[in-house]
Design a protein around this motif. Structure first.
Motif, PDB file in Angstrom:
ATOM      1  N   ALA A 165       0.838  -1.202   0.000  1.00  0.00           N
ATOM      2  CA  ALA A 165       0.000   0.000   0.000  1.00  0.00           C
ATOM      3  C   ALA A 165       0.871   1.249   0.000  1.00  0.00           C
ATOM      4  CB  ALA A 165      -0.927  -0.015   1.212  1.00  0.00           C
ATOM      5  N   ASN A 166       0.227   2.362  -0.255  1.00  0.00           N
ATOM      6  CA  ASN A 166       0.901   3.659  -0.329  1.00  0.00           C
ATOM      7  C   ASN A 166       0.967   4.287   1.070  1.00  0.00           C
ATOM      8  OD1 ASN A 166       1.685   6.325  -0.794  1.00  0.00           O
ATOM      9  ND2 ASN A 166       0.511   6.491  -2.688  1.00  0.00           N
ATOM     10  N   PRO A 167       2.154   4.523   1.611  1.00  0.00           N
ATOM     11  CA  PRO A 167       2.258   5.103   2.947  1.00  0.00           C
ATOM     12  C   PRO A 167       1.758   6.540   3.041  1.00  0.00           C
ATOM     13  CG  PRO A 167       4.425   4.882   1.963  1.00  0.00           C
ATOM     14  CD  PRO A 167       3.473   4.158   1.067  1.00  0.00           C
TER      15      PRO A 167
ATOM     16  N   ARG B 204       2.930   2.548   6.398  1.00  0.00           N
ATOM     17  CA  ARG B 204       4.163   3.195   6.857  1.00  0.00           C
ATOM     18  C   ARG B 204       5.060   2.207   7.589  1.00  0.00           C
ATOM     19  NH1 ARG B 204       1.831   9.258   8.425  1.00  0.00           N
ATOM     20  NH2 ARG B 204       0.778   9.488   6.415  1.00  0.00           N
ATOM     21  N   TRP B 205       4.441   1.232   8.237  1.00  0.00           N
ATOM     22  CA  TRP B 205       5.255   0.187   8.864  1.00  0.00           C
ATOM     23  C   TRP B 205       6.084  -0.541   7.800  1.00  0.00           C
ATOM     24  CZ3 TRP B 205       5.650   0.912  13.754  1.00  0.00           C
ATOM     25  CH2 TRP B 205       4.551   1.221  14.574  1.00  0.00           C
ATOM     26  N   ASN B 206       5.476  -0.800   6.630  1.00  0.00           N
ATOM     27  CA  ASN B 206       6.186  -1.485   5.550  1.00  0.00           C
ATOM     28  C   ASN B 206       7.407  -0.680   5.105  1.00  0.00           C
ATOM     29  OD1 ASN B 206       3.953  -3.122   5.764  1.00  0.00           O
ATOM     30  ND2 ASN B 206       3.104  -2.606   3.763  1.00  0.00           N
TER      31      ASN B 206
ATOM     32  N   LEU C   9       0.567   1.678  -6.427  1.00  0.00           N
ATOM     33  CA  LEU C   9       0.428   1.387  -5.003  1.00  0.00           C
ATOM     34  C   LEU C   9      -1.040   1.395  -4.603  1.00  0.00           C
ATOM     35  CD1 LEU C   9       3.319   3.630  -3.640  1.00  0.00           C
ATOM     36  CD2 LEU C   9       3.377   1.176  -4.089  1.00  0.00           C
ATOM     37  N   SER C  10      -1.427   0.433  -3.792  1.00  0.00           N
ATOM     38  CA  SER C  10      -2.802   0.354  -3.310  1.00  0.00           C
ATOM     39  C   SER C  10      -3.068   1.456  -2.284  1.00  0.00           C
ATOM     40  CB  SER C  10      -3.067  -1.012  -2.678  1.00  0.00           C
ATOM     41  OG  SER C  10      -2.778  -2.050  -3.583  1.00  0.00           O
ATOM     42  N   ARG C  11      -4.336   1.798  -2.120  1.00  0.00           N
ATOM     43  CA  ARG C  11      -4.688   2.865  -1.181  1.00  0.00           C
ATOM     44  C   ARG C  11      -4.486   2.457   0.268  1.00  0.00           C
ATOM     45  NH1 ARG C  11     -10.665   3.894  -3.122  1.00  0.00           N
ATOM     46  NH2 ARG C  11     -10.455   1.616  -3.191  1.00  0.00           N
ATOM     47  N   ASP C  12      -4.722   1.180   0.576  1.00  0.00           N
ATOM     48  CA  ASP C  12      -4.577   0.719   1.954  1.00  0.00           C
ATOM     49  C   ASP C  12      -4.220  -0.761   1.947  1.00  0.00           C
ATOM     50  OD1 ASP C  12      -7.032  -0.716   1.570  1.00  0.00           O
ATOM     51  OD2 ASP C  12      -8.154   1.068   2.151  1.00  0.00           O
ATOM     52  N   ALA C  13      -3.969  -1.296   3.141  1.00  0.00           N
ATOM     53  CA  ALA C  13      -3.524  -2.682   3.256  1.00  0.00           C
ATOM     54  C   ALA C  13      -4.586  -3.656   2.763  1.00  0.00           C
ATOM     55  CB  ALA C  13      -3.153  -2.981   4.709  1.00  0.00           C
ATOM     56  N   ARG C  14      -5.844  -3.356   3.017  1.00  0.00           N
ATOM     57  CA  ARG C  14      -6.918  -4.257   2.590  1.00  0.00           C
ATOM     58  C   ARG C  14      -6.976  -4.343   1.074  1.00  0.00           C
ATOM     59  NH1 ARG C  14      -7.959  -7.951   5.106  1.00  0.00           N
ATOM     60  NH2 ARG C  14      -8.301  -6.707   6.969  1.00  0.00           N
ATOM     61  N   GLU C  15      -6.831  -3.212   0.388  1.00  0.00           N
ATOM     62  CA  GLU C  15      -6.850  -3.218  -1.073  1.00  0.00           C
ATOM     63  C   GLU C  15      -5.624  -3.963  -1.610  1.00  0.00           C
ATOM     64  OE1 GLU C  15      -5.965   0.188  -4.169  1.00  0.00           O
ATOM     65  OE2 GLU C  15      -8.049   0.349  -3.489  1.00  0.00           O
ATOM     66  N   ALA C  16      -4.478  -3.786  -0.966  1.00  0.00           N
ATOM     67  CA  ALA C  16      -3.273  -4.493  -1.403  1.00  0.00           C
ATOM     68  C   ALA C  16      -3.463  -6.006  -1.305  1.00  0.00           C
ATOM     69  CB  ALA C  16      -2.075  -4.058  -0.554  1.00  0.00           C
ATOM     70  N   THR C  17      -4.088  -6.452  -0.231  1.00  0.00           N
ATOM     71  CA  THR C  17      -4.361  -7.876  -0.061  1.00  0.00           C
ATOM     72  C   THR C  17      -5.294  -8.385  -1.154  1.00  0.00           C
ATOM     73  OG1 THR C  17      -4.053  -7.693   2.335  1.00  0.00           O
ATOM     74  CG2 THR C  17      -5.265  -9.620   1.527  1.00  0.00           C
TER      75      THR C  17
END
Length: 346
Positions: free
Chosen positions: A162-164, A171-173, A206-214
């Motif tokens: 995802a995009n920080p 941001r953790w990533n 980059l995905s908008r958030d972690a859920r979208e990235a998954t």
């Protein structure tokens, strides 16, 4: 004479009826007030993946509180992305307790004067309720042979993350990648910038958030590697998904804080029960529920019980090792900071 008697009797009947109704109203009001004293309502605001734990924790706390005080407590829980929840509280969501994915989201609520400074010292363990680490999910059999962060910068590796700038959790990533270079491999900032830029170039969009990235990785089948969080993977695997993943040699310690929202509890008169709920979250009983759904417990007794499920990383660092949230935000994520420079090159 008979008319007078009838009128008097009627007035007496109406008066008696009025007294009865008045007494009934008072009785019901007394019952309502009594019930209000016997119950209290709290609102917990947390991030989505904690729901499975709180579904078990909340009833246990409610039972304990009633046994100790005679008062029933009803906790309404709200779940969404951590940054979204932080903004919702600032915009007026009456949260007695916030349990979010990163301290930065609680600091924003503090800046809105809803949480008093020093919240970290008013809860056990500096306010850190659970921990996790960043991991790399691969395709079945790990066909690209991905073993560590350095592999994600190699040519031909398609990374999903995802995009920080739009996802607090992402941001953790980013910080795991940066810290792996600067803190573990002792690279210069220029070398770390080159490395992280290459990883994000391999990520493309980059995905908008972690859920979208998954969803992009699993539902759309895109990418060779997904950067995500250990607790997400472990919870999915406990639900039968069997996701293959790599625990890298290093990670930032993903620390998830909890705090009482001072402005709300003082206005509602719920501080005592809100603080008791926060304290309960650190007990072995509650910590086991967090550990059961993928979070690394902070209670030492429970951590020892789950040691086999949560391997120790060779190199684990914290946000403080990178200068703290204020410095990290300014250096990496503010407008015109390092991540904007990286995006400009994508």
């Amino acid at each position: 004479m008979s008319v007078f008697c009838v009128g008097f009797a009627r007035r007496g009947f109406l008066a008696a009826t009025g007294m009865f109704v008045f007494g009934l109203v008072l009785s019901r009001l007394f019952i309502a007030l009594s019930q209000a004293q016997e119950r209290v309502n709290l609102t917990l605001v947390s991030y989505a993946v904690t729901r499975a734990a709180y579904d078990n924790i909340i009833p246990k706390f409610a039972a304990q509180w009633e046994a100790e005080t005679g008062q029933r407590v009803f906790i309404e829980a709200s779940y969404a992305g951590s940054a979204t929840q932080s903004r919702a509280v600032i915009d007026g969501l009456d949260a007695d307790v916030v349990a979010l994915a990163m301290a930065l989201d609680i600091y924003r609520i503090q800046e809105a004067n809803l949480i008093q400074p020093g919240w970290e010292d008013r809860a056990p363990n500096g306010g850190i309720l659970t921990r996790s680490v960043a991991v790399i999910v691969t395709r079945e059999g790990n066909p690209k042979g991905i073993q560590d962060w350095d592999d994600l910068a190699e040519e031909g590796i398609n990374v999903v993350t995802a995009n920080p700038k739009t996802s607090g959790g992402a941001r953790w990533n980013f910080l795991s990648l940066w810290g792996h270079k600067t803190l573990v491999q002792e690279a210069t900032d220029d070398e770390a910038l080159e490395f992280t830029t290459q990883v994000y170039q391999n990520a493309g969009v980059l995905s908008r958030d972690a859920r979208e990235a998954t969803d992009v990785f699993f539902q759309k089948g895109q990418g060779d590697a997904l950067i995500t969080y250990e607790h997400e993977v472990l919870l999915a695997n406990r639900r039968g998904k069997n996701l293959p993943y790599v625990l890298p040699s290093s990670s930032i310690s993903i620390e998830n804080p909890v705090a009482v929202v001072d402005e709300i509890v003082d206005r509602k008169g719920t501080r005592e029960v809100a603080e008791a709920f926060v304290a309960f979250l650190f007990t072995p009983e509650a910590q086991r529920e967090f550990a059961a759904v993928g979070f690394r417990p902070v209670n030492k007794e429970v951590a020892a019980e789950f040691a086999d499920q949560y391997p120790t990383l060779d190199n684990l660092f914290t946000v403080e090792d990178l200068g703290g949230w204020d410095a990290v935000q300014q250096q990496f994520f503010d407008d015109g900071a390092i991540f904007d420079d990286i995006q400009a090159q994508l």
